[in-house]
Design a protein around this motif. Sequence first.
Motif, mmCIF file in Angstrom:
data_model
loop_
_atom_site.group_PDB
_atom_site.id
_atom_site.type_symbol
_atom_site.label_atom_id
_atom_site.label_comp_id
_atom_site.label_asym_id
_atom_site.label_seq_id
_atom_site.Cartn_x
_atom_site.Cartn_y
_atom_site.Cartn_z
ATOM 1 N N LEU A 154 55.684 55.003 45.252
ATOM 2 C CA LEU A 154 55.143 53.649 45.347
ATOM 3 C C LEU A 154 56.263 52.642 45.531
ATOM 4 N N ARG A 155 57.360 52.819 44.802
ATOM 5 C CA ARG A 155 58.491 51.903 44.968
ATOM 6 C C ARG A 155 58.999 51.934 46.405
ATOM 7 N N LEU A 156 59.182 53.112 46.954
ATOM 8 C CA LEU A 156 59.649 53.215 48.336
ATOM 9 C C LEU A 156 58.667 52.561 49.295
ATOM 10 N N GLY A 157 57.372 52.764 49.034
ATOM 11 C CA GLY A 157 56.365 52.157 49.895
ATOM 12 C C GLY A 157 56.402 50.645 49.831
ATOM 13 N N LEU A 158 56.591 50.093 48.642
ATOM 14 C CA LEU A 158 56.691 48.643 48.498
ATOM 15 C C LEU A 158 57.927 48.103 49.212
ATOM 16 N N ALA A 203 45.343 49.043 32.245
ATOM 17 C CA ALA A 203 46.450 48.197 31.798
ATOM 18 C C ALA A 203 47.793 48.911 31.926
ATOM 19 N N ALA A 204 47.839 50.191 31.561
ATOM 20 C CA ALA A 204 49.102 50.931 31.639
ATOM 21 C C ALA A 204 49.603 51.023 33.072
ATOM 22 N N ARG A 205 48.676 51.246 34.008
ATOM 23 C CA ARG A 205 49.098 51.354 35.408
ATOM 24 C C ARG A 205 49.501 50.000 35.983
ATOM 25 N N VAL A 206 48.781 48.946 35.630
ATOM 26 C CA VAL A 206 49.173 47.616 36.084
ATOM 27 C C VAL A 206 50.560 47.275 35.553
ATOM 28 N N ALA A 207 50.819 47.583 34.268
ATOM 29 C CA ALA A 207 52.131 47.300 33.676
ATOM 30 C C ALA A 207 53.230 48.040 34.419
ATOM 31 N N ARG A 208 53.006 49.313 34.721
ATOM 32 C CA ARG A 208 54.015 50.087 35.459
ATOM 33 C C ARG A 208 54.291 49.487 36.816
ATOM 34 N N ASP A 209 53.224 49.172 37.559
ATOM 35 C CA ASP A 209 53.403 48.665 38.919
ATOM 36 C C ASP A 209 54.096 47.316 38.926
ATOM 37 N N LEU A 210 53.786 46.482 37.944
ATOM 38 C CA LEU A 210 54.444 45.178 37.865
ATOM 39 C C LEU A 210 55.928 45.327 37.548
ATOM 40 N N GLU A 211 56.286 46.323 36.761
ATOM 41 C CA GLU A 211 57.706 46.557 36.483
ATOM 42 C C GLU A 211 58.438 47.025 37.737
ATOM 43 N N ILE A 212 57.755 47.808 38.563
ATOM 44 C CA ILE A 212 58.365 48.211 39.836
ATOM 45 C C ILE A 212 58.620 46.993 40.709
ATOM 46 N N ALA A 223 58.283 42.304 46.752
ATOM 47 C CA ALA A 223 57.390 43.209 47.468
ATOM 48 C C ALA A 223 55.973 42.790 47.128
ATOM 49 N N ARG A 224 55.141 42.559 48.120
ATOM 50 C CA ARG A 224 53.824 41.967 47.895
ATOM 51 C C ARG A 224 52.831 43.033 47.417
ATOM 52 N N LEU A 225 52.522 42.965 46.133
ATOM 53 C CA LEU A 225 51.593 43.906 45.514
ATOM 54 C C LEU A 225 50.264 43.202 45.259
ATOM 55 N N HIS A 226 49.178 43.841 45.702
ATOM 56 C CA HIS A 226 47.837 43.322 45.454
ATOM 57 C C HIS A 226 47.081 44.334 44.614
ATOM 58 N N VAL A 227 46.634 43.906 43.430
ATOM 59 C CA VAL A 227 45.925 44.793 42.513
ATOM 60 C C VAL A 227 44.431 44.662 42.777
ATOM 61 N N GLN A 228 43.809 45.782 43.085
ATOM 62 C CA GLN A 228 42.396 45.786 43.428
ATOM 63 C C GLN A 228 41.513 45.791 42.189
ATOM 64 N N LEU A 236 44.290 41.794 33.269
ATOM 65 C CA LEU A 236 44.371 40.444 33.819
ATOM 66 C C LEU A 236 45.468 39.642 33.119
ATOM 67 N N ASP A 237 45.607 39.800 31.800
ATOM 68 C CA ASP A 237 46.668 39.101 31.083
ATOM 69 C C ASP A 237 48.045 39.542 31.568
ATOM 70 N N LEU A 238 48.184 40.810 31.885
ATOM 71 C CA LEU A 238 49.460 41.303 32.414
ATOM 72 C C LEU A 238 49.778 40.644 33.754
ATOM 73 N N VAL A 239 48.775 40.504 34.602
ATOM 74 C CA VAL A 239 48.990 39.835 35.880
ATOM 75 C C VAL A 239 49.344 38.371 35.664
ATOM 76 N N ARG A 240 48.670 37.728 34.720
ATOM 77 C CA ARG A 240 48.969 36.325 34.417
ATOM 78 C C ARG A 240 50.429 36.168 33.982
ATOM 79 N N GLU A 241 50.893 37.071 33.115
ATOM 80 C CA GLU A 241 52.276 37.029 32.657
ATOM 81 C C GLU A 241 53.242 37.265 33.817
ATOM 82 N N ALA A 242 52.906 38.180 34.705
ATOM 83 C CA ALA A 242 53.772 38.464 35.850
ATOM 84 C C ALA A 242 53.869 37.264 36.778
ATOM 85 N N LYS A 243 52.758 36.592 36.978
ATOM 86 C CA LYS A 243 52.784 35.399 37.829
ATOM 87 C C LYS A 243 53.632 34.303 37.196
ATOM 88 N N ALA A 244 53.575 34.186 35.869
ATOM 89 C CA ALA A 244 54.397 33.193 35.181
ATOM 90 C C ALA A 244 55.883 33.496 35.361
#
Length: 420
Positions: A154-158, A203-212, A223-228, A236-244
Amino acid sequence: MLTITNIKRPGSNALETVTAENGVIKGWNLPPEGEVIDGQGGTVAPALIELHAHLREPGQTEKEDLASGLAAAAAGGYGTVVSMPNTSPVVDEPALVRALIEKAGGLGFARLKPAAALTKGQQGEQLAELAFLKEAGAAMFTDDGRTNENARVLRLGLEYARSLGMVVSVHAEDASLRADGVMHEGPVSEELGLPGNPAAAEAARVARDLEIVAQLCQHGGGARLHVQHLSTARALDLVREAKARGLPVTCEVCPHHLTLTDEALRSFDALYKVAPPLRTQADAEHLLAGLLDGTVDCLATDHAPHTRAEKERDLLEAPSGIAYIELAFPLMWTRFGERLGLEKLLDLMTQAPARVMGWHEPTLEPGAPADLVILDLDTEREVNPATFLSKAKFTPWAGETLRGWPTLTLVGGQVAYRRE
């Protein structure tokens, strides 16, 4: 040349006329020219944009095909649809992308922008030929239908997608935590004795992807990641924190996760089996708050048709998915129109998806593409699945009375749908 009379712009009660010529809006309140259609007092808006639909072609056309799926989309007010690549074969070759675009272009319904697989065969092991797929017309890269278990791939793809200026969208569930869960893990699943899919899987997968994404941002830009189809409050809170933190992440929420909960599974009806599953009322309310505060970027349906026979299997064996692209706007307008307001709801289904993709935002200004929808915001109509243009003629909302039905959809200045 086509003219639509007796229509209102959002927020106005003044009846106006719009004229389309050569695929663009020629102007407003000009003398009628060409074919004239009476808009019957409806509200005009840019045609809706769908970033997440399963049209099942090639290879799964007993469920849906381009003609039925894009006709259904046009009936739902959509002018542009991004189709998912988890078909048979998987859309991981440039020739398949070109073939889909060519076939859809001759149908006269909604415009198709196919997504292509991020990895070959969506196996998550080797990247597809991303540059060639983009050249062929792929709109985004995703292995949706499967989860990206290999973090390095996934990292390489991003990284690769970043160099191409493309979005990678992900189905964010940890497969090992999800296991064989068929519904949300909680008191209802325990009471029913059904295997649960915990909120932690998302939540665990969103957290991992956001760290990547955060790691990549430290090495040369975002790298533009869109969470479906986010379904849980925690994710959602994890995404909010990442956007901040300034990370380049966007996310979508689906109407079914806003309007249905795990309580529906008490019926043991596989019609309510989706992935990720229907969550709790608290999750649904949290997602709606995310729409209101801007954390959620856009709405998408995850239109996922199956045959009736498949959905009549028991919950353990039936496939996941709900098909309702034809009633997404009426459902949202009826349930949440007062809380969201028309301007916000239209933004979530038109300009916002365009912003996620980096496309020009649709407008009603002269010179803009004549992708338009006329909406009857007031008349109540009962949901009758027998009239669906989709092959999936069943829905959780059958028999409900909704407002906000599209009456006319133009794509490139041509009629793609007109309610009889």
